[in-house]
Design an enzyme around this catalytic site. Structure first.
Site, PDB file in Angstrom:
ATOM      1  N   HIS A 576       0.823  -1.206   0.000  1.00 41.27           N
ATOM      2  CA  HIS A 576       0.000   0.000   0.000  1.00 41.27           C
ATOM      3  C   HIS A 576       0.858   1.257   0.000  1.00 41.27           C
ATOM      4  CE1 HIS A 576      -4.210  -1.566   1.236  1.00 41.27           C
ATOM      5  NE2 HIS A 576      -4.063  -1.449  -0.062  1.00 41.27           N
ATOM      6  N   GLU A 816       1.000 -14.129 -19.218  1.00 47.95           N
ATOM      7  CA  GLU A 816       1.676 -13.949 -17.932  1.00 47.95           C
ATOM      8  C   GLU A 816       2.314 -15.244 -17.446  1.00 47.95           C
ATOM      9  OE1 GLU A 816      -1.263 -12.562 -15.135  1.00 47.95           O
ATOM     10  OE2 GLU A 816      -2.849 -13.687 -16.147  1.00 47.95           O
ATOM     11  N   ASP A 840       3.663 -10.421 -13.724  1.00 51.69           N
ATOM     12  CA  ASP A 840       3.632 -11.853 -13.449  1.00 51.69           C
ATOM     13  C   ASP A 840       4.550 -12.630 -14.385  1.00 51.69           C
ATOM     14  OD1 ASP A 840       2.027 -11.871 -11.239  1.00 51.69           O
ATOM     15  OD2 ASP A 840       0.164 -12.198 -12.339  1.00 51.69           O
ATOM     16  N   CYS A 887       0.503  -4.552 -20.411  1.00 52.78           N
ATOM     17  CA  CYS A 887      -0.252  -3.881 -19.345  1.00 52.78           C
ATOM     18  C   CYS A 887       0.440  -3.951 -17.990  1.00 52.78           C
ATOM     19  CB  CYS A 887      -1.659  -4.458 -19.237  1.00 52.78           C
ATOM     20  SG  CYS A 887      -1.713  -6.218 -18.844  1.00 52.78           S
TER      21      CYS A 887
END
Length: 953
Positions: A576, A816, A840, A887
């Protein structure tokens, strides 16, 4: 458990006497490289002090403390003497278990061998064994140890029926790591069985990791539908391993103690369950022997216990182990008592006090060993030297994790974690519970103020999640359980927080594991109220905030006009701290390690959020270079913002679409305002995680339509639900997996309940009416999974009238998993597009968790292995006239953008804030230059070499 390799066992040896046998044993240890030859004297010296004969034809020779300097490494050698050896104490020995131990590891071996001594016929079988495997089997089959201690008890629980108590006991076993959730589910289906004396029993073998027993008692006895309730015993059964726990229950019932348990503390309850009656006299004595209760002092204790007029029992005072006869050598050794641990002796009848005095005095005097006093608080365990943490070198670039792009030059303000000082125990649980309630309420009010003042939607959302964490009833109950057991409000609360945070950290998914920082942030807020702690005020001048880790509460308090950057010791790119820094546009470097906490306040830092670097006390020359880069970046940002609505094109006009990644449809308008030419990745799991049950068709249509309308005809690429064992949904249980990150998740999970996938696809089609819709499947490994999903989509396209759905529809897959890239040619023939998730793909290809505090800096998408997979994917797609997007984080990396374009990528999807800068970066080069940079990168051997080569141009 004692594990023996066949190389550790020597068969069929002969010795004329015990001295010759010891010499053979010493030679075997020396030959194995475990000891020097001088260790032989230590074996003989130990034997001259006391016999090491253990029982059942087994002796355990080991050296004296003085001979440990001759031990190279800890180990065991087993020698069989089929004809036997007459030991000097008159016993006959068939097996020597010879030990080389550098400290007191031999106590564990002693304890593990005691199970052999209780089995009949073992001596004959050891003598007759004709294979090393058989010897190992006889010596190594130690029983599974069961759990019964203060951590498995749940006392004074506010329950009104037996099922509540049963579930409270089961929950305590889960918190202790003995069972999983399936055990609790099995218990919830049972009706407690009456045992008499107001006690009830539930048991199950489902989901049991460790056999264990819990006792849950109510605040006061009550009348249930079937009789009086004084407590419910919850048994986690496992084969024969829980037999001793059953014996403890029988002992409790035989002593008629059931009616005395309500209101009793944990020590009293454990005493009754260990076989000590209410009338028994007890006394404690601390083990002072340097190497614990090994064979020789154990023998001394047994001899003294046998001399007493009444039977004496003994157990470890800590924990809930059963009391054993102090007159049994195998039982006493089996306690495994170490220096500093307290023994609790008990005896009944005339002469009990004298017996207890005799055994306690003997223990205090050392049982024949020379002993020194035990210093409480300084000797709990062998101290582990903490590594010296050196401060960061001045004027040197230190690598960490690039978390939020940007460059900052400012003084450091080091926010060190506050020291919470509070008593561990308290005598008035009612008052402590009241204090905790007041503190939680005050924390709620603080959060409400912060949410109103929060700078940005993502900060508000995370702080709202903190509100939910603060209101978690399980967290409250865990804290109150600790308070009822004698903890202070502070200790009870922090114990509950740490238990929950540790469980979160054990999750395989780094994104979820890093939410442990949020739990601790919530915990510190309440703890700060309880301890009346105020955080230090930051300086008035601009600064770079340095912290161990930063929570949303810290971010909400930031004055963004003064905070130039963030630097944290912990965390990864998905923490976070990183998410919030990106949301606020603050440069951030995370996972920099504990050395940054040694920085002094006021020391100047250069923080590079793009490269993941921090430079303390830069030289004048380095600082000037950084200032030039900073001014250039500020100019670039101004120019990029002014040109944000231009199409994404290279300098020579080659078209590259620049889209935005979104985790919530509410941010679509903001993305368009920043120049996004579409949504290149909509993470649709946000809608599923926001509901207590699977969202219905209308709910999903409304959410997706928000994005479609705000896009105004621009394309939407929506990823289907990507959850699983690592990101579980409460209404979609997934069986436990050893590695859920590589398990049932993404499209694999969706295909197990195709009706949910079908509802989502239908909602996307209907919400996308009149606009370009691209649907993307996550975690696809090969063409078979794609075909299953396409079958559902094709049926929906046939069922739904064109007037009610999107007509410009494409179905693609995320690249991925390396297998998907390697099989791109077969996929490209059938899919409509590829979107490469470089985050990933990088960690799966390099086998590095990008959130790992030490390795994450190496999880670089510019690694040539990752670039080759991207190249293979693009070539396969373009051969079939299909487009390819990227992405992941790599799409906004300034060094990587020309490489990706040179490899042939058609679309870049990035965080909304990065859209203007990525468009500006495209205008810096032409296609020929991009292809040269791509070829240059592919010729390198490491990601570091790639970056050096690109930077050197």
């Amino acid at each position: 458990m004692l594990t023996l390799d066949q190389d550790d066992i020597i068969l069929d040896r002969h010795a004329d006497d015990w001295r010759s046998a010891l010499d053979l044993a010493a030679q075997s240890l020396s030959d194995a490289g475990l000891v020097t030859e001088a260790y032989r004297e230590g074996l003989h010296d130990r034997e001259s002090q006391s016999s090491t004969y253990l029982g059942n034809a087994i002796a355990i020779p080991h050296g004296t403390p003085e001979s440990r300097e001759h031990v190279k490494r800890t180990g065991v050698r087993v020698i069989q003497f089929p004809a036997g050896v007459e030991w000097h104490d008159g016993n006959r020995v068939h097996v020597l278990v010879t030990i080389a131990a550098q400290s007191d590891e031999h106590l564990d071996i002693l304890r593990q061998l005691t199970h052999v001594l209780d089995r009949e016929g073992v001596a004959d079988r050891l003598a007759a064994a004709d294979s090393a495997r058989e010897i190992a089997s006889l010596l190594s089959k130690a029983p599974v140890e069961s759990r019964l201690d203060s951590d498995t008890l749940c006392l004074n629980f506010p329950a009104l029926d037996t099922l509540e108590l049963a579930l409270a006991g089961a929950a305590r076993l889960r918190q202790s790591g003995c069972v999983d959730n399936t055990f609790i589910a099995a218990i919830s289906d049972q009706r407690p069985c009456p045992l008499g004396q107001g006690l009830w029993l539930v048991s199950s073998a489902t989901g049991v990791q460790t056999p264990a027993l819990s006792l849950a008692t109510p605040e006061a006895s009550f009348q249930g539908s079937q009789g009086t309730v004084n407590g419910v015993l919850c048994l986690a059964a496992q084969g024969e391993a829980h037999r001793d726990l059953l014996e403890r229950i029988v002992t409790l019932l035989d002593s008629q103690s059931g009616e005395t348990l309500v209101g009793a503390d944990s020590d009293t309850v454990l005493s009754r369950l260990s076989g000590e009656s209410a009338s028994a006299r007890t006394a404690k004595a601390r083990v002072l022997n340097a190497h614990g209760l090994h064979a020789r002092p154990a023998k001394q204790l047994v001899q003294i216990a046998r001399e007493q007029q009444v039977p004496v029992k003994v157990r470890l005072a800590e924990g809930g182990g059963g009391a054993v006869s102090a007159a049994s050598l195998t039982k006493v050794i089996g306690l495994g008592a170490r220096r500093g641990q307290q023994l609790l002796f008990s005896a009944e009848g005339t002469g009990a006090d004298a017996a207890l005095d005799a055994v306690c005095r003997a223990v205090q005097e050392g049982l024949g060993d020379k002993v020194v006093p035990f210093e409480e608080g300084r000797e709990h365990s062998e101290p582990i030297a903490e590594p010296v943490i050196e401060p960061l070198e001045a004027d040197t670039a230190h690598l960490a994790v690039a978390a939020s792009p940007g460059l900052a030059i400012a003084e450091a303000f080091v926010m060190r974690p506050p020291r919470f000082e509070y008593p561990e125990r308290a005598e008035k649980p009612t008052e402590e519970s009241r204090r905790l309630d007041v503190a939680i309420q005050e924390a709620r009010q603080q959060l409400a103020v912060l949410i109103r003042q929060a700078p940005g939607g993502e900060v508000s959302e995370i702080l709202s999640m903190h509100e939910e964490m603060l209101d978690d009833p399980e967290l409250h109950e865990a804290a109150r359980e600790g308070i009822r057991e004698g903890l202070s409000a502070e200790a009870g609360w922090w114990q509950a927080i740490e238990t929950a945070a540790h469980a979160q950290e054990m999750l395989a998914d780094r994104l979820l594991a890093e939410r442990a920082a949020d739990l601790r942030d919530v915990g510190r807020r309440v703890l700060g109220v309880l301890c009346d702690i105020e955080l230090p005020e930051p300086p008035e001048r601009p600064y770079i905030l340095v912290m161990d880790d930063i929570g949303p509460s810290d971010v909400a308090r930031l004055d963004t006009s003064r905070v130039q950057g963030l630097l944290t010791a912990r965390g990864g790119a998905t923490a976070h701290s990183a998410i919030l820094a990106r949301a606020l546009g603050i440069p951030a470097v995370v996972g920099a390690g504990p050395r940054i906490m040694r920085l002094d306040n006021g020391v100047e830092l250069v923080l590079d959020g793009e490269r993941g670097r921090v430079i303390p006390s830069p030289s004048l020359e380095r600082r000037q270079r950084a200032e030039l880069r900073l001014k250039e970046r500020e100019r670039l940002e101004r120019d990029a913002w002014a040109a944000r609505f231009e199409e994404g094109r290279t300098r020579d006009g080659h078209r590259i679409e620049v889209a935005a990644n979104l985790g919530n449809t509410a941010h679509t308008q903001d993305a368009v305002e920043r120049g996004a030419e579409g949504i290149g990745l909509l993470r649709t799991e946000f809608i599923f995680m926001a509901h207590a049950q699977a969202p219905d068709l209308d709910t999903q249509i409304a959410e997706y339509r928000t994005a479609v309308q705000d896009l105004g005809g621009r394309p939407l690429v929506a990823r289907t639900l990507d959850v699983g064992g690592d990101k579980p949904l409460p209404y979609w249980p997934v069986p436990p997996e050893d590695n859920p990150f590589l398990g049932l998740r993404g499209i694999r999970l969706s295909l197990t309940q195709p009706e949910i996938l079908e509802t989502q696809l239908r909602a996307l089609l209907m919400a996308g009416s009149g606009s370009p819709l691209r649907i993307m499947l996550p975690m696809v490994k090969d063409i078979a999974e794609f075909r299953q999903a396409k079958t559902i989509l094709d049926r929906l396209l046939a069922e739904i009238p064109e007037s009610d759905r999107a007509t410009d529809v494409q179905l693609g897959v995320m690249i991925e998993i390396p297998s998907c890239a390697l099989l791109a040619p077969s996929l490209a023939a059938e899919v409509d597009f590829f979107s490469i998730g470089t985050n990933d793909l990088t960690q799966y290809t390099l086998a590095i968790d990008r959130g790992h505090s030490e390795l994450s800096a190496q999880a670089d998408g510019l690694h040539p292995a990752v670039l080759r997979l991207i190249q293979m994917t693009v070539e396969a797609a373009h051969a079939q006239d299909k487009w390819v997007g990227v992405c992941g984080e790599l799409a906004s990396d300034a060094l990587a953008v020309p490489v990706l374009v040179g490899l042939g990528v058609d679309e870049l999807s990035v965080a909304a804030r990065q859209v203007p800068l990525v468009k500006a970066r495209l205008r810096d080069f032409d296609v020929a230059d991009a292809r040269y940079q791509a070829e240059l990168a592919l010729t390198q051997s490491t990601s570091e070499a790639v970056r050096e080569a690109l930077e050197a141009r």
